[in-house]
Design an enzyme around this catalytic site. Structure first.
Site, PDB file in Angstrom:
ATOM      1  N   LEU A  88       0.775  -1.090  -0.038  1.00  0.00           N
ATOM      2  CA  LEU A  88       0.030   0.029   0.122  1.00  0.00           C
ATOM      3  C   LEU A  88       0.963   1.365  -0.189  1.00  0.00           C
ATOM      4  O   LEU A  88       1.915   1.236   0.741  1.00  0.00           O
ATOM      5  CB  LEU A  88      -0.923  -0.003   1.271  1.00  0.00           C
ATOM      6  CG  LEU A  88      -1.936  -1.049   1.291  1.00  0.00           C
ATOM      7  CD1 LEU A  88      -2.695  -0.924   2.846  1.00  0.00           C
ATOM      8  CD2 LEU A  88      -2.985  -0.954   0.294  1.00  0.00           C
ATOM      9  N   ASP A  89       0.670   2.169  -0.632  1.00  0.00           N
ATOM     10  CA  ASP A  89       1.404   3.568  -0.699  1.00  0.00           C
ATOM     11  C   ASP A  89       1.387   4.024   0.690  1.00  0.00           C
ATOM     12  O   ASP A  89       0.479   3.845   1.576  1.00  0.00           O
ATOM     13  CB  ASP A  89       0.758   4.426  -1.608  1.00  0.00           C
ATOM     14  CG  ASP A  89       0.527   4.169  -2.971  1.00  0.00           C
ATOM     15  OD1 ASP A  89       1.565   3.201  -3.391  1.00  0.00           O
ATOM     16  OD2 ASP A  89      -0.160   4.517  -3.720  1.00  0.00           O
ATOM     17  N   LYS A  90       2.687   4.665   0.848  1.00  0.00           N
ATOM     18  CA  LYS A  90       2.555   5.403   2.275  1.00  0.00           C
ATOM     19  C   LYS A  90       1.445   6.187   2.864  1.00  0.00           C
ATOM     20  O   LYS A  90       0.915   5.879   3.934  1.00  0.00           O
ATOM     21  CB  LYS A  90       3.873   6.192   2.410  1.00  0.00           C
ATOM     22  CG  LYS A  90       4.162   7.046   3.482  1.00  0.00           C
ATOM     23  CD  LYS A  90       5.465   7.546   3.457  1.00  0.00           C
ATOM     24  CE  LYS A  90       5.717   8.421   4.944  1.00  0.00           C
ATOM     25  NZ  LYS A  90       6.957   9.320   4.714  1.00  0.00           N
ATOM     26  N   THR A 103      -1.731   5.810   2.065  1.00  0.00           N
ATOM     27  CA  THR A 103      -2.812   5.063   1.886  1.00  0.00           C
ATOM     28  C   THR A 103      -3.028   3.955   3.154  1.00  0.00           C
ATOM     29  O   THR A 103      -2.161   3.515   3.530  1.00  0.00           O
ATOM     30  CB  THR A 103      -2.861   4.210   0.627  1.00  0.00           C
ATOM     31  OG1 THR A 103      -2.723   4.728  -0.513  1.00  0.00           O
ATOM     32  CG2 THR A 103      -4.335   3.249   0.545  1.00  0.00           C
ATOM     33  N   ARG A 150      -4.967   6.271  -7.904  1.00  0.00           N
ATOM     34  CA  ARG A 150      -4.582   7.563  -7.891  1.00  0.00           C
ATOM     35  C   ARG A 150      -4.323   8.301  -9.333  1.00  0.00           C
ATOM     36  O   ARG A 150      -5.027   9.373  -9.693  1.00  0.00           O
ATOM     37  CB  ARG A 150      -3.558   8.014  -7.213  1.00  0.00           C
ATOM     38  CG  ARG A 150      -3.721   7.560  -5.726  1.00  0.00           C
ATOM     39  CD  ARG A 150      -2.259   7.292  -4.957  1.00  0.00           C
ATOM     40  NE  ARG A 150      -1.710   8.570  -4.633  1.00  0.00           N
ATOM     41  CZ  ARG A 150      -0.297   8.933  -4.101  1.00  0.00           C
ATOM     42  NH1 ARG A 150       0.109   7.756  -3.673  1.00  0.00           N
ATOM     43  NH2 ARG A 150       0.116  10.008  -4.133  1.00  0.00           N
TER      44      ARG A 150
END
Length: 251
Positions: free
Chosen positions: A59-61, A63, A171
């Site tokens: 997961l992106d930082k 998110t 995104r």
């Protein structure tokens, strides 16, 4: 920010552990964020008494939400295969600018995003990769305050189901259809990010992985994991009149 923080463990057995990753926390140590001393892998390992954990997706930082780890290398390999075969299902929720269509499919190829540091030796002329995201509008709100050239401001709450796993896919896809995710400092709209910070004290990307469905690598049972929203999301839901939706999620 994460000193003394205890990760919420959603599920654990002898092979797998699932957490609810908070926004702002890296999954693993990164050359890009070398100053960061907190990341989910290390925090979870310490929380489990030093047991090594293997991330099988990311997961992106910024998110938040469901994040799965394996507890041994063979389980990590088996779970990675499921992700490669797209047999898992992840669902996200996001707050985006404007009113989206009721539902739709974003079928838009994405060029691989390379990091200047960690991907400095990677091939830079790769073809764009197939990428597909399904979305469904869950709720809307109209605010009687101007942002940009519009007299009133509109937002949608959407459920997003990625069918592929490209970097920053959700995104970038929401940007592609001009319904940028609110709080996205990389792909979003600055005027909306500033508005949501000033009016509602929101300082995070409004993207949350709410559920993950997998086949257990050994029992072969279908497993479903769900992660609750943080206080920032819940507070915004109350401000936007979306309490009923959050209450239904918590049942």
């Amino acid at each position: 920010m994460f000193a003394g923080y205890e990760l919420e463990i959603l599920y654990k057995d002898e092979h797998l552990v699932v957490i609810n990753k908070p926004s702002g926390l890296l999954v693993h140590k990164s050359m890009i964020d070398r100053h960061e001393i907190y990341y989910a892998m290390k925090m979870l390992r310490d929380q489990l008494g030093g047991q090594w954990v293997y991330p099988v997706h990311r997961l992106d930082k910024p998110t938040s939400g469901v994040l799965l780890f394996a507890l041994d290398s063979e389980t990590a390999r088996l779970m990675s295969e499921q992700f490669k075969m797209h047999s898992i299902e992840k669902k996200y929720i996001a707050v985006v600018r404007g009113y989206t269509e009721d539902a739709g499919i974003i079928d838009h190829a994405l060029k691989e995003k390379l990091d200047k540091i960690s991907d400095k030796d990677a091939k830079k002329d790769k073809e764009a990769q197939e990428a597909q995201t399904h979305y469904r509008r869950v709720a809307t709100v109209e605010i009687a305050k101007p942002v940009g050239r519009y007299e009133k401001t509109r937002y949608s709450l959407v459920e997003l189901t990625p069918k592929t796993g490209r970097k920053h896919q959700l995104r970038r896809h929401m940007k592609h259809i001009s319904h940028h995710i609110v709080g996205d400092t990389k792909y979003g709209r600055g005027e909306h990010n500033k508005f949501i910070r000033a009016e509602y004290d929101v300082h995070r990307l409004l993207l949350h992985c709410q559920s993950l469905a997998i086949e257990h690598p050994y029992t072969k049972e279908r497993c479903f994991f769900e992660a609750d929203l943080d206080t920032t999301f819940k507070k915004l839901f109350n401000e936007f009149g979306w309490q009923k939706i959050n209450n239904e999620r918590e049942k």
